[in-house]
Structures are given as structure tokens and as C-alpha cells.
Design a protein around this motif. Structure first.
Motif, short mmCIF file in Angstrom:
data_model
loop_
_atom_site.label_atom_id
_atom_site.label_comp_id
_atom_site.label_asym_id
_atom_site.label_seq_id
_atom_site.Cartn_x
_atom_site.Cartn_y
_atom_site.Cartn_z
N ASP A 134 -3.03 -6.64 0.78
CA ASP A 134 -2.74 -5.87 -0.43
C ASP A 134 -3.28 -6.57 -1.67
O ASP A 134 -3.80 -5.93 -2.59
N ALA A 135 -3.15 -7.89 -1.72
CA ALA A 135 -3.62 -8.67 -2.88
C ALA A 135 -5.13 -8.57 -3.02
O ALA A 135 -5.66 -8.36 -4.13
N PRO A 176 -1.89 -14.77 -2.48
CA PRO A 176 -0.65 -14.52 -1.74
C PRO A 176 0.23 -15.77 -1.72
O PRO A 176 -0.28 -16.88 -1.52
N MET A 185 4.22 0.08 -8.33
CA MET A 185 3.42 -0.93 -7.65
C MET A 185 2.30 -0.35 -6.81
O MET A 185 1.67 -1.06 -6.03
N THR A 202 0.08 -11.74 -6.57
CA THR A 202 0.87 -12.54 -5.63
C THR A 202 1.32 -11.77 -4.39
O THR A 202 2.13 -12.25 -3.62
N ARG A 203 0.79 -10.57 -4.18
CA ARG A 203 1.17 -9.75 -3.02
C ARG A 203 0.76 -10.41 -1.70
O ARG A 203 0.07 -11.42 -1.67
N SER A 253 10.42 -0.85 3.07
CA SER A 253 9.07 -1.29 2.74
C SER A 253 8.08 -0.79 3.78
O SER A 253 8.46 -0.42 4.89
N GLY A 288 5.89 -8.64 -7.38
CA GLY A 288 6.56 -7.43 -6.91
C GLY A 288 7.99 -7.60 -6.44
O GLY A 288 8.64 -6.62 -6.09
N SER A 289 8.51 -8.83 -6.42
CA SER A 289 9.87 -9.03 -5.93
C SER A 289 10.47 -10.30 -6.52
O SER A 289 9.74 -11.18 -6.99
#
Length: 246
Positions: A17-18, A36, A236, A12-13, A64, A186-187
């Protein structure tokens, strides 16, 4: 890790990145689908970089890699100021070190706000000016704790997260066809978005997935939202995730 079923993962990035992580996982034999849920774009504060960075700070903290990317774009080739630089995680630190050409301090093992707050250099910041570079609407814990320790806090928020409009019906069909049984999240914001995206009639199917997250804070929230299968990842970074699923 000894899962009952071989993981078939939803990543789900953010998009780049995903896609990169999904490719790496596929190459080592773990099925992964890049999906995403949020995108990033400039915020209303993006244009304030010159004004913000003209000030004197004792510490500049990057939360970040996106925060570093957008701040560096906003500076448009201008040098970052001299300060003590800190970053929450390794990848953020690598990017920050590259753009500032200065040493960057990171937490020891625990790559989150709590880990950063445990660093000796932030134990007694009385009277120190601290700039936190992050996205709009990030966690307040870092600022709250440092303020309580006597630091003077400012924010620079050059980017914001925006929801990607997806057809819930279509994505659910795709995920079910691909037999997705786990999601890397990730969040808290991504977890909330995943929860909101699916129609209520699909929530039972969704909650059967395993949620893989980099902190107990996220997995605990997943449990509160109705998931029973959760696992805390060692981190991560691409390597940490790929190694975890080998």
C-alpha cells in the motif's frame, strides 16, 4: 489546504500500500517516500477459520482489508457463510463483497468504529451473534459498545502486525536528506511505532513534521505525544489522499 512548505511525505502504511500510494503522489507532483513501519503475518488463530465460520452469525464485521484477505486465505476456497456483512471502510467493503459475493454495509461518511456503531442495523442488536474479523490487538470499542447493546460477540483474528526492524540512524539520515516534513499515519499503532523508532536526540526534529491522519482520535494522540502540526485527512483511500495533496 495551504501548507507553509510543500509537503514531502513519509508513507508509513504496509509495504504494498505504501509503495502504491507513494507512486501516485509522485506522479501528481507531491514527493512521497514509502517507509513501512509494520508488517503483517498469520496469527495463531489463522488455522481456526473452519471452526469459527462453521457457526451461525447474524452479523459479520470486517475491520480491515487485511482481515478479509487473511480470513479468505484461511478458508482456502470454502464459501463464506450467509450473514449480514459490514465493513469499516470502502476498500475493506469492496474486498469483502468480492470474496463473499454478498452485499456489504458500510458507515455513512465516518469510516471507523464510531461510524459503524451509528448504523441503524446495529442500534438494537439484542441477542444477535456478531463475529468481528480483525487483526490481533485491535480496538475494543466496537465489541464493548455492541455488548452493552445486548449483542453476543466473538472475534476471529487471522493476522497480526509485527515490527519491522529498522536502523533508526539510517532512516533518520534518509528522511533528513529527503527533507521529509510530513507523515501519513493510519493508526495509533503506527504513530506509536514512529515515535519509538527515532532516538531521543532526534525527537525534536521528528515532532516538527506534520502528522496527517484519517481521524481526530489519531491527531489528538499525536498532540499528546508532542506534535503541534496535525491535519485530519478526509479518508485513507488512495484517491482521497492524492486529491488532498493536489
Amino acid at each position: 489546504m495551504s501548507p507553509i512548505a510543500k509537503p514531502r511525505l513519509l508513507i508509513t502504511r504496509f509495504a504494498v500500500d505504501a509503495l502504491r500510494l507513494a507512486k501516485l503522489l509522485d506522479e501528481q507532483g507531491t514527493f512521497a517516500l514509502a517507509q513501512p513501519l509494520l508488517a503483517v503475518q498469520k496469527s495463531a488463530e489463522f488455522a481456526d477459520a473452519m471452526h469459527i465460520f462453521a457457526k451461525k452469525y447474524d452479523y459479520i464485521i470486517a475491520v480491515s482489508r487485511n482481515a478479509v484477505d487473511y480470513a479468505d486465505r484461511a478458508l482456502a476456497g470454502k464459501s463464506w457463510p450467509i450473514a449480514i456483512y459490514l465493513a469499516v471502510g470502502k476498500r475493506t467493503a469492496e474486498k469483502l463483497c468480492t470474496v463473499t459475493e454478498q452485499k456489504v454495509i458500510i458507515p455513512h461518511g465516518q469510516f471507523d468504529s464510531e461510524g459503524l456503531l451509528a448504523l441503524p442495523c446495529l442500534a438494537l442488536p439484542q441477542g444477535k451473534r456478531v463475529l468481528i474479523v480483525r487483526g490481533v490487538g485491535g480496538r475494543e470499542l466496537l465489541a464493548e459498545r455492541l455488548t452493552a447493546r445486548g449483542a453476543i460477540i466473538e472475534y476471529y483474528q487471522p493476522y497480526q502486525r509485527v515490527v519491522i526492524n529498522l536502523s533508526a540512524k539510517l532512516v533518520v539520515e534518509q528522511w533528513q536528506q529527503q527533507r521529509i516534513n510530513g507523515a501519513i499515519v493510519g493508526s495509533l499503532e503506527l504513530l506509536e511505532r514512529l515515535t519509538e523508532l527515532l532516538p531521543s536526540e532526534e525527537s525534536l526534529w521528528l515532532k516538527k513534521m506534520t502528522i496527517y491522519a484519517p481521524s481526530k482520535r489519531i491527531t489528538d494522540h499525536a498532540i499528546r505525544l508532542g506534535w503541534s502540526n496535525v491535519e485530519v485527512l478526509p479518508g485513507m483511500s488512495d484517491k482521497q489522499i492524492v486529491d488532498y495533496f493536489k
